[in-house]
Scaffold this active site. Structure first.
Site, PDB file in Angstrom:
ATOM      1  CG  ASP A  63      -1.884   1.123   1.038  1.00 49.64           C
ATOM      2  OD1 ASP A  63      -3.160   0.628   0.422  1.00 49.64           O
ATOM      3  OD2 ASP A  63      -1.694   2.196   1.666  1.00 49.64           O
ATOM      4  CG  ASN A  71      -3.634  11.632  -6.399  1.00 51.25           C
ATOM      5  OD1 ASN A  71      -3.061  11.895  -7.086  1.00 51.25           O
ATOM      6  ND2 ASN A  71      -4.390  10.654  -5.838  1.00 51.25           N
ATOM      7  CG  HIS A  76      -6.685  12.993  -9.434  1.00 50.55           C
ATOM      8  ND1 HIS A  76      -6.634  12.192  -8.537  1.00 50.55           N
ATOM      9  CD2 HIS A  76      -7.431  13.904  -9.158  1.00 50.55           C
ATOM     10  CE1 HIS A  76      -7.737  12.563  -7.347  1.00 50.55           C
ATOM     11  NE2 HIS A  76      -7.997  13.749  -7.770  1.00 50.55           N
ATOM     12  CG  ASP A  80      -3.423   8.618 -13.288  1.00 53.49           C
ATOM     13  OD1 ASP A  80      -4.237   8.148 -12.205  1.00 53.49           O
ATOM     14  OD2 ASP A  80      -4.247   9.186 -13.908  1.00 53.49           O
ATOM     15  CG  ASP A 107      -2.989   3.754  -2.351  1.00 55.12           C
ATOM     16  OD1 ASP A 107      -4.004   3.206  -2.108  1.00 55.12           O
ATOM     17  OD2 ASP A 107      -2.680   4.388  -1.385  1.00 55.12           O
TER      18      ASP A 107
END
Length: 214
Positions: A63, A71, A76, A80, A107
């Site tokens: 994680d 972000n 975003h 990505d 994630d």
């Protein structure tokens, strides 16, 4: 002549079916992979990973740390880019070690890796953690995310079900995240934390989940 005419009349139909089959195969293959990262989906992992499970197999849940902050600060598109970068690391690790990797969602990722000896696992986790935390370039700026890795290893005797191993690895990941240690190895394969709908209670995606955003 008649045979030639008949063959020519059938050819377009055969070609059409061939193209149709290729398109459907590509669509099926695409559905089996995350469109952003290219990694297999959880459903594919749950088919592939059990074939690897034997004494000496480690199941890892990863994680990302600081993903929401990335972000919020960079948008975003940066998130990505982080997911794609992490996916490349995990795919390369799986390829080198003859394992398999997948994106579980958000994630969160999962790996199944053959490990030659239990004593090798800490070294592999430390190396993987360092690689995942390496900065990458986004729009000319060096950015990075952290990672928390939980691991559980299959020992001698009956092989536990994959879902149990993933739950235990998830618990180990949570321990790593809570302590900031980077990675944590569960000493057994039996989950110990309460669950909600089959998932660790309190994690994102469970009813009433309040786990802090990574």
């Amino acid at each position: 002549m008649n045979a030639t005419i008949a063959a020519l009349s059938v050819a377009p139909v055969a070609l059409g079916w061939a193209v149709h089959n290729i398109v459907w195969r590509r669509r099926i293959e695409a559905a089996r992979r995350c469109p952003l990262t290219g990694l297999p989906t959880r459903a594919v992992f749950e088919v592939q990973a059990p074939r690897l499970l034997a004494a000496g197999t480690a199941v890892l849940v990863i994680d990302l740390d600081g993903f929401e902050a990335l972000n919020d600060r960079h948008g975003h598109a940066a998130g990505d880019a982080a997911l794609t970068t992490v996916a490349h690391v995990l795919a390369a690790t799986a390829a080198v070690m003859d394992g398999c990797a997948a994106r579980l969602g958000g994630d969160e990722f999962v790996l199944a890796l053959p490990i030659q000896h239990p004593d090798d696992l800490p070294f592999e986790l430390a190396s993987l953690h360092a690689w995942l935390c390496e900065p990458f370039t986004f729009e000319g700026e060096s950015v990075s995310v952290g990672a928390s890795i939980g691991a559980v290893m299959v020992g001698q005797g009956p092989v536990p079900p994959l879902d149990r191993l993933m739950r235990r690895a998830d618990e180990a990941m949570y321990a790593a995240k809570q302590t900031g240690a980077g990675w944590f190895i569960a000493t057994d394969t039996t989950p110990v934390l309460p669950t909600t709908n089959g998932r660790r209670a309190g994690r994102r995606g469970t009813t009433g989940g309040s786990e802090a955003a990574a």
